[in-house]
Design a protein around this motif. Structure first.
Motif, short mmCIF file in Angstrom:
data_model
loop_
_atom_site.label_atom_id
_atom_site.label_comp_id
_atom_site.label_asym_id
_atom_site.label_seq_id
_atom_site.Cartn_x
_atom_site.Cartn_y
_atom_site.Cartn_z
N GLN A 1 61.65 -46.01 -58.26
CA GLN A 1 61.81 -45.51 -56.89
C GLN A 1 61.57 -46.60 -55.85
O GLN A 1 62.17 -46.56 -54.77
N LEU A 2 60.72 -47.56 -56.18
CA LEU A 2 60.43 -48.63 -55.23
C LEU A 2 61.55 -49.65 -55.13
O LEU A 2 61.84 -50.18 -54.06
N LEU B 1 64.10 -49.94 -52.36
CA LEU B 1 63.53 -50.04 -51.02
C LEU B 1 63.10 -51.45 -50.66
O LEU B 1 62.69 -51.70 -49.52
N LEU C 1 54.42 -45.99 -52.88
CA LEU C 1 55.76 -45.52 -52.53
C LEU C 1 55.78 -44.96 -51.12
O LEU C 1 56.70 -45.24 -50.34
N ALA C 2 54.77 -44.19 -50.75
CA ALA C 2 54.69 -43.65 -49.40
C ALA C 2 54.52 -44.76 -48.37
O ALA C 2 55.08 -44.69 -47.26
N VAL D 1 55.67 -47.88 -48.61
CA VAL D 1 56.94 -48.58 -48.45
C VAL D 1 57.93 -47.72 -47.67
O VAL D 1 58.64 -48.22 -46.78
N ARG D 2 57.99 -46.44 -47.99
CA ARG D 2 58.92 -45.55 -47.29
C ARG D 2 58.60 -45.47 -45.80
O ARG D 2 59.50 -45.55 -44.95
N ALA D 3 57.33 -45.32 -45.46
CA ALA D 3 56.94 -45.24 -44.05
C ALA D 3 57.24 -46.53 -43.32
O ALA D 3 57.71 -46.53 -42.18
N ARG E 1 59.53 -48.89 -44.15
CA ARG E 1 60.99 -49.05 -43.98
C ARG E 1 61.52 -48.14 -42.88
O ARG E 1 62.40 -48.53 -42.10
N SER E 2 61.00 -46.93 -42.82
CA SER E 2 61.47 -45.97 -41.81
C SER E 2 61.14 -46.46 -40.40
O SER E 2 62.01 -46.41 -39.50
#
Length: 248
Positions: free
Chosen positions: A17-18, A21, A222-223, A225-227, A229-230
């Motif tokens: 999943q990473l 990203l 994961l959270a 990296v997602r935050a 990138r967002s």
């Protein structure tokens, strides 16, 4: 990436999943974590996602995950790093890829950051075997200075999930607790927009960097990296790979 061993995984086990990203992946090369099967899997996963790959050599310390210091001569440590680099380089060749970079792991990274003899020995070896390989390090490090002096390409890192002190170095720790994704994202964006980071003692420090690092074994990576990138996208800050940046 790939910081498991055999049937064991480290962190959240979310490499798949990473990988989409990130623009660059540090792949464990067997001494602190990783094994041939995991290395092969990570290289293929990176290739399928267009991610640049780097060797992530560590101290010979599976039990301590490479985050315990080992006293050894500089030439011995460089031999260990060359050995690990060569292993990943062959898996890269098998997948039709080239290594993009090298980044020492954990306690070995911090040792090189302050040790002149080790940094000189490492960069000298790279100048012979891989003179175009990027070396990832902190700007506030002996490694960075030596790489610049000897002509090795270098990428300066910013650590999203580590604290900084007023020297510009990260505060090394063997264990990191869960972090708030929004706080981490704002920290990265502020560093990008203002060139500043808040230190562990509450002061602001000017910082320059080329790449943002988040550890896959940080709880909730994961959270994070997602935050990040967002929020970067929201602020129109583009994430690009090294190869792309080298062309501009």
């Amino acid at each position: 990436m790939g910081e498991g061993f055999g049937p064991w995984t480290i962190g959240d086990g979310v490499d798949e999943q990473l990988m989409p990203l990130v623009s660059s992946a540090n792949i464990a090369t067997g001494f602190h974590a990783g094994d041939p099967n995991i290395m092969r899997k990570m290289v293929l996963l990176a290739r399928d996602n267009g991610v640049g790959i780097g060797a992530h050599p560590g101290f010979r310390d599976l039990v301590g995950f490479g985050r315990r210091h080992i006293n050894a001569p500089a030439d011995e440590l460089v031999n260990d790093m060359v050995y690990q680099l060569g292993a990943l380089r062959e898996f890269a060749r098998l997948a039709g890829m080239n290594l993009q970079h090298i980044k020492p792991h954990g306690a070995l990274y911090m040792h090189a950051a302050r040790d002149e003899a080790l940094s000189v020995a490492l960069v000298t070896a790279l100048q012979i075997i891989e003179p175009k390989l990027y070396l990832f390090c902190m700007e506030a490090s002996v490694t960075y200075r030596v790489a610049r002096e000897l002509g090795q390409p270098v990428v300066r890192e910013f650590y999203a999930d580590r604290e900084y002190d007023m020297s510009g170095s990260i505060v090394f720790t063997r264990r990191v607790g869960a972090l708030d994704p929004d706080t981490v994202a704002r920290k990265v964006v502020r560093a990008c927009e203002e060139g500043m980071v808040r230190t562990v003692d509450g002061q602001d420090l000017a910082i320059d960097f080329d790449s943002v690092c988040i550890h896959s074994d940080t709880p909730g990576a994961l959270a994070l990296v997602r935050a990040t990138r967002s929020l970067l996208a929201e602020k129109n800050i583009r994430v690009a790979g090294i190869a792309e940046l080298a062309l501009t």
